[in-house]
Design a protein around this motif. Structure first.
Motif, PDB file in Angstrom:
ATOM      1  N   LEU A  30       0.851  -1.186   0.000  1.00 30.51           N
ATOM      2  CA  LEU A  30       0.000   0.000   0.000  1.00 30.51           C
ATOM      3  C   LEU A  30       0.890   1.239   0.000  1.00 30.51           C
ATOM      4  O   LEU A  30       1.800   1.365   0.818  1.00 30.51           O
ATOM      5  CB  LEU A  30      -0.894   0.002   1.240  1.00 30.51           C
ATOM      6  N   ARG A  31       0.594   2.148  -0.927  1.00 29.21           N
ATOM      7  CA  ARG A  31       1.344   3.405  -1.007  1.00 29.21           C
ATOM      8  C   ARG A  31       0.345   4.547  -1.138  1.00 29.21           C
ATOM      9  O   ARG A  31      -0.506   4.533  -2.047  1.00 29.21           O
ATOM     10  CB  ARG A  31       2.292   3.391  -2.205  1.00 29.21           C
ATOM     11  N   ILE A  32       0.427   5.530  -0.238  1.00 31.00           N
ATOM     12  CA  ILE A  32      -0.505   6.658  -0.229  1.00 31.00           C
ATOM     13  C   ILE A  32       0.291   7.955  -0.205  1.00 31.00           C
ATOM     14  O   ILE A  32       1.234   8.106   0.589  1.00 31.00           O
ATOM     15  CB  ILE A  32      -1.459   6.597   0.982  1.00 31.00           C
ATOM     16  N   GLY A  33      -0.097   8.890  -1.062  1.00 34.14           N
ATOM     17  CA  GLY A  33       0.597  10.167  -1.126  1.00 34.14           C
ATOM     18  C   GLY A  33      -0.342  11.327  -1.382  1.00 34.14           C
ATOM     19  O   GLY A  33      -1.563  11.144  -1.530  1.00 34.14           O
ATOM     20  N   ARG A  34       0.227  12.517  -1.445  1.00 35.05           N
ATOM     21  CA  ARG A  34      -0.523  13.742  -1.742  1.00 35.05           C
ATOM     22  C   ARG A  34      -0.405  14.072  -3.231  1.00 35.05           C
ATOM     23  O   ARG A  34       0.512  13.583  -3.925  1.00 35.05           O
ATOM     24  CB  ARG A  34       0.028  14.907  -0.923  1.00 35.05           C
ATOM     25  N   PRO A  35      -1.293  14.924  -3.740  1.00 38.15           N
ATOM     26  CA  PRO A  35      -1.217  15.302  -5.159  1.00 38.15           C
ATOM     27  C   PRO A  35       0.112  15.944  -5.557  1.00 38.15           C
ATOM     28  O   PRO A  35       0.514  15.860  -6.723  1.00 38.15           O
ATOM     29  CB  PRO A  35      -2.380  16.283  -5.316  1.00 38.15           C
ATOM     30  N   ASP A  36       0.792  16.579  -4.593  1.00 34.88           N
ATOM     31  CA  ASP A  36       2.068  17.213  -4.918  1.00 34.88           C
ATOM     32  C   ASP A  36       3.236  16.234  -4.902  1.00 34.88           C
ATOM     33  O   ASP A  36       4.390  16.623  -5.087  1.00 34.88           O
ATOM     34  CB  ASP A  36       2.352  18.376  -3.963  1.00 34.88           C
ATOM     35  N   GLY A  37       2.946  14.963  -4.676  1.00 31.95           N
ATOM     36  CA  GLY A  37       3.982  13.948  -4.690  1.00 31.95           C
ATOM     37  C   GLY A  37       4.502  13.545  -3.323  1.00 31.95           C
ATOM     38  O   GLY A  37       5.295  12.596  -3.214  1.00 31.95           O
ATOM     39  N   GLN A  38       4.097  14.219  -2.255  1.00 33.63           N
ATOM     40  CA  GLN A  38       4.554  13.863  -0.917  1.00 33.63           C
ATOM     41  C   GLN A  38       4.082  12.457  -0.554  1.00 33.63           C
ATOM     42  O   GLN A  38       2.910  12.125  -0.691  1.00 33.63           O
ATOM     43  CB  GLN A  38       4.019  14.852   0.123  1.00 33.63           C
ATOM     44  N   LEU A  39       4.982  11.639  -0.084  1.00 40.68           N
ATOM     45  CA  LEU A  39       4.645  10.299   0.361  1.00 40.68           C
ATOM     46  C   LEU A  39       4.166  10.346   1.805  1.00 40.68           C
ATOM     47  O   LEU A  39       4.878  10.818   2.696  1.00 40.68           O
ATOM     48  CB  LEU A  39       5.861   9.366   0.253  1.00 40.68           C
ATOM     49  N   LEU A  40       2.944   9.873   2.040  1.00 39.99           N
ATOM     50  CA  LEU A  40       2.395   9.833   3.392  1.00 39.99           C
ATOM     51  C   LEU A  40       2.747   8.540   4.104  1.00 39.99           C
ATOM     52  O   LEU A  40       3.209   8.551   5.238  1.00 39.99           O
ATOM     53  CB  LEU A  40       0.870  10.000   3.349  1.00 39.99           C
ATOM     54  N   LEU A  41       2.499   7.440   3.458  1.00 39.34           N
ATOM     55  CA  LEU A  41       2.840   6.164   4.082  1.00 39.34           C
ATOM     56  C   LEU A  41       3.009   5.088   3.022  1.00 39.34           C
ATOM     57  O   LEU A  41       2.435   5.168   1.935  1.00 39.34           O
ATOM     58  CB  LEU A  41       1.791   5.737   5.107  1.00 39.34           C
ATOM     59  N   GLN A  42       3.795   4.108   3.380  1.00 36.73           N
ATOM     60  CA  GLN A  42       3.974   2.931   2.548  1.00 36.73           C
ATOM     61  C   GLN A  42       3.995   1.722   3.472  1.00 36.73           C
ATOM     62  O   GLN A  42       4.736   1.694   4.453  1.00 36.73           O
ATOM     63  CB  GLN A  42       5.264   3.021   1.746  1.00 36.73           C
ATOM     64  N   ASP A  43       3.166   0.736   3.166  1.00 39.38           N
ATOM     65  CA  ASP A  43       3.031  -0.421   4.028  1.00 39.38           C
ATOM     66  C   ASP A  43       3.105  -1.673   3.165  1.00 39.38           C
ATOM     67  O   ASP A  43       2.381  -1.791   2.173  1.00 39.38           O
ATOM     68  CB  ASP A  43       1.694  -0.361   4.777  1.00 39.38           C
ATOM     69  N   ALA A  44       3.974  -2.593   3.522  1.00 37.30           N
ATOM     70  CA  ALA A  44       4.132  -3.812   2.739  1.00 37.30           C
ATOM     71  C   ALA A  44       4.253  -4.995   3.678  1.00 37.30           C
ATOM     72  O   ALA A  44       4.847  -4.904   4.761  1.00 37.30           O
ATOM     73  CB  ALA A  44       5.363  -3.727   1.839  1.00 37.30           C
ATOM     74  N   GLY A  45       3.669  -6.112   3.268  1.00 38.38           N
ATOM     75  CA  GLY A  45       3.733  -7.312   4.087  1.00 38.38           C
ATOM     76  C   GLY A  45       3.626  -8.557   3.232  1.00 38.38           C
ATOM     77  O   GLY A  45       3.081  -8.533   2.129  1.00 38.38           O
ATOM     78  N   ARG A  46       4.162  -9.648   3.756  1.00 39.01           N
ATOM     79  CA  ARG A  46       4.116 -10.921   3.033  1.00 39.01           C
ATOM     80  C   ARG A  46       4.146 -12.045   4.053  1.00 39.01           C
ATOM     81  O   ARG A  46       4.889 -11.988   5.028  1.00 39.01           O
ATOM     82  CB  ARG A  46       5.307 -11.028   2.079  1.00 39.01           C
ATOM     83  N   VAL A  47       3.315 -13.050   3.834  1.00 39.38           N
ATOM     84  CA  VAL A  47       3.318 -14.205   4.712  1.00 39.38           C
ATOM     85  C   VAL A  47       3.025 -15.455   3.887  1.00 39.38           C
ATOM     86  O   VAL A  47       2.203 -15.423   2.968  1.00 39.38           O
ATOM     87  CB  VAL A  47       2.288 -14.053   5.861  1.00 39.38           C
ATOM     88  N   SER A  48       3.717 -16.521   4.182  1.00 39.70           N
ATOM     89  CA  SER A  48       3.452 -17.792   3.521  1.00 39.70           C
ATOM     90  C   SER A  48       2.617 -18.672   4.439  1.00 39.70           C
ATOM     91  O   SER A  48       2.592 -18.476   5.667  1.00 39.70           O
ATOM     92  CB  SER A  48       4.768 -18.504   3.178  1.00 39.70           C
ATOM     93  N   GLY A  49       1.954 -19.632   3.845  1.00 37.76           N
ATOM     94  CA  GLY A  49       1.147 -20.530   4.649  1.00 37.76           C
ATOM     95  C   GLY A  49       1.982 -21.322   5.631  1.00 37.76           C
ATOM     96  O   GLY A  49       1.548 -21.587   6.765  1.00 37.76           O
TER      97      GLY A  49
END
Length: 280
Positions: free
Chosen positions: A171-190
């Protein structure tokens, strides 16, 4: 992110690119443009909240039985200035055996000034061999609100002792001016699920991006999920952007109820009124 789409089966999978555009006009939010091909189906719009007659609720459905190996599904959402929109699914999404190619869902959102956008998916149900990747990108105006909820539960219908292959999300969320607000990444195997979740078999994230005066107390989000039998923890998002809620649950049903309860707390604070339950 979080996409709420389903795809149909086939040896090569399906490549689908869909787009929805919502605008505020005539006192309510309206679906101005849609490009949705088979197997996706958009219901008619619903206005379910008497106290917020401008809020458009849309169910995105599918003619298939879930996500299959090789599926590549994309959805672009544009929520215009001052519009209010809630997109949800009609039920949980079954993710079938990925057969070494897996399934990918991409969701891109643009939430313009003063708008409200909520995308809340029922949990993905990971069958043995399932491999699912979620890719979510959003651009949110400073005074807009975005609420995104996604989660998964594990299920072995034949009780054969098999598990899913992998679940990953970015997940990547930013502002219209390009500012990065947050980035969230995850991975899990069974194979490592119990090491990651302990005794729990279901997990979800709820992310709320909003100005400070339109955010609920973190504790209220957590309590709403906990009251449904889940275990939840809420914290501030980076850059003062909003809140992030992590939820663990023993099964998909409990997780779905917890996600819904937390969403309603967030929506009530953001919109100033309590929303009606979305029937499914």
């Amino acid at each position: 992110m979080r996409s709420p789409l389903l795809s149909c089966s086939g040896s090569e999978g399906r490549a689908v690119d869909a787009a929805l555009s919502v605008e505020y006009a005539g006192g309510r939010s309206m679906l101005r443009r849609q490009h949705v091909g088979y197997p996706l189906h958009v219901t008619r719009g619903f206005y379910l909240d008497a106290a917020r007659p401008d809020l458009l609720t849309l169910y995105l459905q599918s003619a298939s039985g879930g996500l299959y190996a090789g599926d590549r599904i994309g959805l672009d959402l544009t929520i215009g200035r001052g519009a209010a929109f809630h997109l949800t699914t009609q039920a949980a999404t079954v993710v079938h055996d990925g057969r070494a190619s897996g399934a990918v869902q991409r969701l891109t959102m643009s939430v313009e000034a003063g708008a409200f956008c909520a995308v809340t998916n029922d949990p993905y149900v990971l069958f043995p061999g399932a491999e699912l990747t979620l890719q979510t990108t959003a651009t949110v105006a400073d005074d807009a609100v975005l609420c995104v909820a996604d989660g998964f539960a594990v299920h072995d219908p034949r009780a054969g002792g098999r598990t899913f292959t992998e679940f990953s999300s970015r997940l990547r969320i930013g502002r219209p001016d390009g500012q990065l607000l947050l980035q969230d990444a995850g991975r899990v195997s069974g194979d490592h699920l119990h090491g990651a979740l302990g005794t729990f078999a279901a997990s979800a994230n709820l992310v709320v991006i909003a100005p400070p005066d339109r955010l609920p107390p973190a504790k209220s989000l957590q309590q709403a999920a906990d009251a449904c039998g889940a275990l939840a923890g809420a914290s501030a998002a980076p850059n003062g952007a909003g809140l992030v809620l992590r939820i663990l649950a023993p099964d998909g049903g409990t997780l779905s109820r917890a996600m819904d309860a937390a969403f309603h707390v967030a929506a009530e604070t953001a919109l100033g009124v309590g929303l009606a339950r979305r029937r499914k």
